[in-house]
Design an enzyme around this catalytic site. Sequence first.
Site, PDB file in Angstrom:
ATOM      1  CB  CYS A  14     -29.453 -35.539 -16.802  1.00  0.00           C
ATOM      2  SG  CYS A  14     -30.456 -34.141 -16.274  1.00  0.00           S
ATOM      3  CG  ASN A  15     -24.681 -31.227 -17.959  1.00  0.00           C
ATOM      4  OD1 ASN A  15     -23.504 -30.992 -17.720  1.00  0.00           O
ATOM      5  ND2 ASN A  15     -25.061 -31.735 -19.113  1.00  0.00           N
ATOM      6  CB  THR A  16     -30.478 -30.995 -14.365  1.00  0.00           C
ATOM      7  OG1 THR A  16     -30.498 -30.057 -15.436  1.00  0.00           O
ATOM      8  CG2 THR A  16     -31.372 -30.519 -13.245  1.00  0.00           C
ATOM      9  CE1 TYR A  65     -36.988 -35.343 -14.646  1.00  0.00           C
ATOM     10  CE2 TYR A  65     -34.789 -35.983 -13.963  1.00  0.00           C
ATOM     11  CZ  TYR A  65     -36.077 -36.328 -14.305  1.00  0.00           C
ATOM     12  OH  TYR A  65     -36.443 -37.639 -14.296  1.00  0.00           O
ATOM     13  N   GLY A  66     -34.655 -29.098 -14.994  1.00  0.00           N
ATOM     14  CA  GLY A  66     -33.730 -28.003 -14.665  1.00  0.00           C
ATOM     15  C   GLY A  66     -34.333 -26.816 -13.952  1.00  0.00           C
ATOM     16  CG  HIS A  91     -32.269 -31.469 -23.731  1.00  0.00           C
ATOM     17  ND1 HIS A  91     -32.129 -32.131 -22.544  1.00  0.00           N
ATOM     18  CD2 HIS A  91     -33.472 -31.846 -24.233  1.00  0.00           C
ATOM     19  CE1 HIS A  91     -33.215 -32.858 -22.316  1.00  0.00           C
ATOM     20  NE2 HIS A  91     -34.049 -32.708 -23.332  1.00  0.00           N
ATOM     21  CB  CYS A  98     -27.958 -28.579 -20.790  1.00  0.00           C
ATOM     22  SG  CYS A  98     -29.593 -29.338 -21.014  1.00  0.00           S
ATOM     23  CD  GLU A 127     -37.400 -33.414 -24.399  1.00  0.00           C
ATOM     24  OE1 GLU A 127     -38.309 -34.168 -24.786  1.00  0.00           O
ATOM     25  OE2 GLU A 127     -36.299 -33.844 -23.990  1.00  0.00           O
ATOM     26  CG  ASP A 140     -31.557 -36.117 -20.312  1.00  0.00           C
ATOM     27  OD1 ASP A 140     -31.235 -35.394 -19.350  1.00  0.00           O
ATOM     28  OD2 ASP A 140     -32.009 -35.634 -21.375  1.00  0.00           O
ATOM     29  CB  SER A 141     -35.061 -34.666 -17.793  1.00  0.00           C
ATOM     30  OG  SER A 141     -34.372 -33.862 -18.729  1.00  0.00           O
TER      31      SER A 141
HETATM   32  N1  DGL Z   1     -30.437 -32.836 -20.446  1.00  0.00           N
HETATM   33  C1  DGL Z   1     -30.654 -32.273 -19.131  1.00  0.00           C
HETATM   34  C2  DGL Z   1     -29.370 -31.638 -18.643  1.00  0.00           C
HETATM   35  O1  DGL Z   1     -28.315 -32.040 -19.111  1.00  0.00           O
HETATM   36  C3  DGL Z   1     -31.878 -31.467 -19.244  1.00  0.00           C
HETATM   37  C4  DGL Z   1     -32.369 -30.879 -18.077  1.00  0.00           C
HETATM   38  C5  DGL Z   1     -33.792 -30.569 -17.919  1.00  0.00           C
HETATM   39  O2  DGL Z   1     -34.618 -31.468 -17.934  1.00  0.00           O
HETATM   40  O3  DGL Z   1     -34.057 -29.387 -17.669  1.00  0.00           O
HETATM   41  O4  DGL Z   1     -29.326 -30.794 -17.779  1.00  0.00           O
END
Ligand code: DGL
Length: 269
Positions: free
Chosen positions: A73-75, A42-43, A188, A186, A152, A10-11
Amino acid sequence: MNSNPIGVFDSGIGGLTAVKRLIQLLPNEDVIYLGDTGRVPYGSRSRETIIKYARQDAAFLLRHGIKAMIIACNTVSSTAFEEISRDAPVPVFDVIEPPSALAAASTKNGKIGVIGTTATVRSGAYERALGRLLPGAEVTSAACPLFVPLAENGRTSPDDLAVMTIARDYLARLLGSGADTVILGCTHYPLLRGAIAEILGGGVTLIDSGAATAEYASARLGELDLRSPSPAPGVRRYFVTDDAEGFEALASRFLGADVRGLTEQITLE
Ligand code: DGL
């Protein structure tokens, strides 16, 4: 049977929501986790940048001889799944399909809400998956870009005024949509579950995309005969691209287990 580790990335800390469920389901599997904490979030980045970072994350895990990869990570799943899975020599799991299947099965009124990062909402990946799984479903999506930095930084409590003010603003559209099922799109966001549930109310079912994917991956590893033959408890290793101590403090709190000394800071190229 295969005793190599399962790789998860994940990010940042969000992918731990998948790891937590994976460890509950498969306690004897070794797991390698990568959180690109030096570059989170990342999003809010461009598609090109997300693909570049995702390739580096996947390559790092593959160098560790993983037997399967979970893009927690969904992104990345919504933006770079093709690019990662096409070249990977191991099964790759995304975090979009499993929660979509659960949501399609759970909704009573056909109205499903999705919350995610700007990139995930922009990709339309959930609309496509839900449209396929439940034709005619009414999907309302809302981007919640500040949830990742809040998580975070350990700011997740429903008693936190900043969290609740931001969450009320983001979730207003979903409240108005009448959705009875909301996908936390997401990884998170389950960290903010208490705050989200308080605003949406008890009648709305929340679906955790990381946990749903861990359940799906666990079943698929069995079908593919890739489960570990070892009866011993699995070994977990964590890699991050920024300070390991800060990550370990948050990770220990979230996983409910002391992970101090298991994390290494690395550089990705
Ligand atoms: N956990 C990531 C997701 O599921 C976080 C994305 C991010 O870094 O913005 O999208």
